[in-house]
Design a protein around this motif. Structure first.
Motif, PDB file in Angstrom:
ATOM      1  N   LEU A  30      -3.740  -3.012  -9.502  1.00  0.00           N
ATOM      2  CA  LEU A  30      -4.542  -3.005  -8.283  1.00  0.00           C
ATOM      3  C   LEU A  30      -5.800  -3.853  -8.442  1.00  0.00           C
ATOM      4  CD1 LEU A  30      -4.178   0.726  -7.273  1.00  0.00           C
ATOM      5  CD2 LEU A  30      -3.459  -1.225  -5.950  1.00  0.00           C
TER       6      LEU A  30
ATOM      7  N   LEU B 175       0.817  -1.211   0.000  1.00  0.00           N
ATOM      8  CA  LEU B 175       0.000   0.000   0.000  1.00  0.00           C
ATOM      9  C   LEU B 175       0.852   1.263   0.000  1.00  0.00           C
ATOM     10  CD1 LEU B 175      -2.679   1.436   0.299  1.00  0.00           C
ATOM     11  CD2 LEU B 175      -2.581   1.018   2.732  1.00  0.00           C
TER      12      LEU B 175
ATOM     13  N   TYR C 108       2.092   2.502  -3.407  1.00  0.00           N
ATOM     14  CA  TYR C 108       1.080   3.174  -4.228  1.00  0.00           C
ATOM     15  C   TYR C 108       0.778   4.562  -3.676  1.00  0.00           C
ATOM     16  CZ  TYR C 108       0.204  -1.158  -6.697  1.00  0.00           C
ATOM     17  OH  TYR C 108       0.347  -2.263  -7.469  1.00  0.00           O
TER      18      TYR C 108
ATOM     19  N   ALA D 177      -5.984   2.113  -4.248  1.00  0.00           N
ATOM     20  CA  ALA D 177      -4.993   1.370  -3.473  1.00  0.00           C
ATOM     21  C   ALA D 177      -5.514   1.088  -2.063  1.00  0.00           C
ATOM     22  CB  ALA D 177      -3.688   2.157  -3.406  1.00  0.00           C
TER      23      ALA D 177
END
Lengths: 104, 187
Positions: free
Chosen positions: B49, A6, A9, A50
Motif C-alpha cells: 500500500l 481497494l 484490501y 487502504a
C-alpha cells in the motif's frame, strides 16, 4: 482477474477482523483473547491505510491514523498484560471463564 | 498475473492462515508464533500500500515489542504443556455464528457500496509528509499519544508490582518450592 484494488484490501481486512472476533469470543486464555484483539487492530489498520491509499492518495491521513492506532495498541497491550500477570498472581490461572469478580 | 497481484494474494493467504491458527491453536505459545507471522504479513500489506513508514513501525512495534511481550506473558503464566486442557469456552457455536454473520454482512455491504476511488499517483516521500503532519496539523494528538504511552508504562509498572500480601507467601525463596507443589496439586 482484475488488478488488486481497494475492495480486495477491505475484504482481507473484514476476514481478519472476523477471525479476531471469533478468537475473542471463544478463547479461554486471557492472552489468547489479547492476541485476537491485536488481530482486530491490524485488520482496522489495513482498512485505514487502504482507504488512504486509494481514496485520497495525495494525503497521508490514513497512515497518520494508523500510526496512532499502533501506538494505542502498544499501550493497550502493555496495560492488559500487566493486568493478566496480576490476575495470575491472585488466581493461579488466567482462564477468562473463571475471572468473574472484578474485586479481589 | 502481475507481481503486485501475486504478492497480495500470497500475503493475504499468509495472514488469513496464520490468523486462523492464532485463534484455533491448542497451544497458546504456537498462537503467539503464528501471531508474529500474521503481523509480518500485515507489514508486507503496508509495503504494497506504499506506506513504508508504517511497515517499519509495524515490524518494530508489533513484531518486535508486542509479540515479545505476549510471549513473555505466556511464559510467565500459562503452563506451556497443557495440551489436554480445554482451550475454548462453550461459546464456539455462538462465536462462529457471530463472526461468520458479521463477515457475510460486511462483505455484502462492501460488494454493494461504490467507493469513490482516486486514480492519482500516491504522494511521493510519504515518510517525510507523515513527519511534517505529525509536527504541524496533528501535533496535539501526537503529544497526547506520548503522554498516553508514558501513562501506560507507569500504569503497567504499578499494576504488575507484586502485591505485598500475595508476595509474602510466594516471594520467599524458601517457600517457593512448596508453593509450586501446591499449584501442581490444584491442577
Amino acid at each position: 482477474m482484475p488488478s488488486i484494488g481497494l475492495h480486495h484490501y477491505l475484504a482481507l481486512s473484514a476476514v481478519v477482523f472476523c477471525i479476531g472476533i471469533y478468537g475473542m469470543l471463544t478463547r479461554r486464555n486471557a492472552i489468547g483473547v489479547l492476541m485476537s484483539v491485536e488481530l482486530m487492530f491490524n485488520a482496522a489498520n489495513i482498512a485505514l491505510v487502504a482507504f488512504g491509499r486509494f481514496v485520497t492518495p495525495q494525503l497521508v491521513t490514513g497512515q497518520v491514523v494508523a500510526a496512532f492506532t499502533i501506538a494505542v495498541a502498544a499501550a493497550e497491550a502493555t496495560v492488559a498484560l500487566a493486568i493478566v500477570l496480576l490476575i495470575y498472581q491472585h488466581h493461579r490461572g488466567i482462564d477468562v471463564d473463571r475471572i468473574n469478580i472484578m474485586k479481589w | 498475473m502481475d507481481p503486485i497481484t501475486l504478492a497480495f494474494l500470497a500475503l493475504a493467504f499468509l495472514i488469513i492462515v496464520a490468523s486462523l491458527f492464532v485463534v484455533s491453536s491448542r497451544n497458546i505459545f504456537h498462537s503467539a508464533i503464528f501471531l508474529i507471522l500474521a503481523l509480518f504479513g500485515v507489514a508486507g500489506i503496508f509495503v504494497l500500500l506504499e506506506a513504508p513508514f508504517l511497515a517499519a513501525a509495524q515490524v518494530l512495534i508489533y513484531v518486535g515489542a508486542i509479540s515479545i511481550l505476549m510471549i513473555f506473558a505466556v511464559m510467565l503464566t500459562a503452563r506451556i504443556a497443557d495440551g489436554q486442557l480445554r482451550y475454548t469456552n462453550e461459546q464456539v457455536p455462538t462465536g462462529l455464528l457471530v463472526s461468520l454473520g458479521l463477515l457475510v454482512v460486511m462483505l455484502y455491504s462492501l460488494w454493494q457500496t461504490p467507493i469513490p476511488t482516486s486514480a492519482a499517483a500516491p504522494v511521493s516521500g510519504a515518510g517525510r509528509k507523515l513527519g511534517e503532519l505529525f509536527l504541524t496539523q496533528y501535533v496535539l494528538p501526537f503529544e497526547i499519544i506520548s503522554v498516553l504511552l508514558l501513562t501506560a508504562l507507569i500504569g503497567a509498572l504499578v499494576i504488575a508490582k507484586k502485591d505485598p500480601r500475595a508476595a509474602s507467601a510466594a516471594d520467599d525463596s524458601a517457600a517457593d518450592v512448596p508453593a509450586r507443589e501446591r499449584e501442581r496439586a490444584v491442577v
